[in-house]
Design an enzyme around this catalytic site. Sequence first.
Site, short mmCIF file in Angstrom:
data_model
loop_
_atom_site.label_atom_id
_atom_site.label_comp_id
_atom_site.label_asym_id
_atom_site.label_seq_id
_atom_site.Cartn_x
_atom_site.Cartn_y
_atom_site.Cartn_z
N GLU A 92 -8.33 -6.81 -2.10
CA GLU A 92 -7.79 -5.41 -2.80
C GLU A 92 -8.32 -4.83 -1.88
O GLU A 92 -7.74 -3.42 -1.81
CB GLU A 92 -8.61 -5.61 -4.01
N HIS A 120 -10.50 -4.63 4.19
CA HIS A 120 -11.91 -6.23 5.41
C HIS A 120 -11.10 -7.10 5.92
O HIS A 120 -11.49 -7.68 7.17
CB HIS A 120 -12.16 -6.67 4.11
#
Length: 167
Positions: free
Chosen positions: A94, A97
């Site tokens: 989500e 990263h």
Amino acid sequence: MSSADKNLSVFSTEGLPDISQRKFAIVVAEWNSEVTEKLFEGAYATLIRYGALAKNIERGNVPGSFELTLGAHWYAQREDIDAVVALGVVIQGETKHNDYINHAVAQGITNVSIKTNKPVIFGVLTPNNMEQALERSGGVHGNKGDEAAITAIKMLGLQEKITNRRG
């Protein structure tokens, strides 16, 4: 060509070098081990299938894909290691990263290879979800570990050809 269009475990084996005296390191990320263990199994089996000796394959684990660069660097610095295969998976989540990790690891692996003048292979899956990761670690799209190992072998062959180091 994406792996959705090509099986990662299907490749040309024409002209592969003799790797019976070559030493390989396989660096494996522990994060998402259900995937990375399958990548390792594929890479290891491919090296053995094409002539590597089990005693000449060394495994090193790192906590996650971000640490693959340093683990690969430590192995590549060793004079007795001829090639390094770095295996991991970074699944899109989500947050962003995955973008930062994937870019850093790809750049880091490239830098290690150039700095040490050895094949250091990027065997990191960058799927959108776990299903895609499993499909590319021994599932319907083959195994990225197979592809990474054969890439290491082929790069050693090219190195031999260019530098006339062996044979």
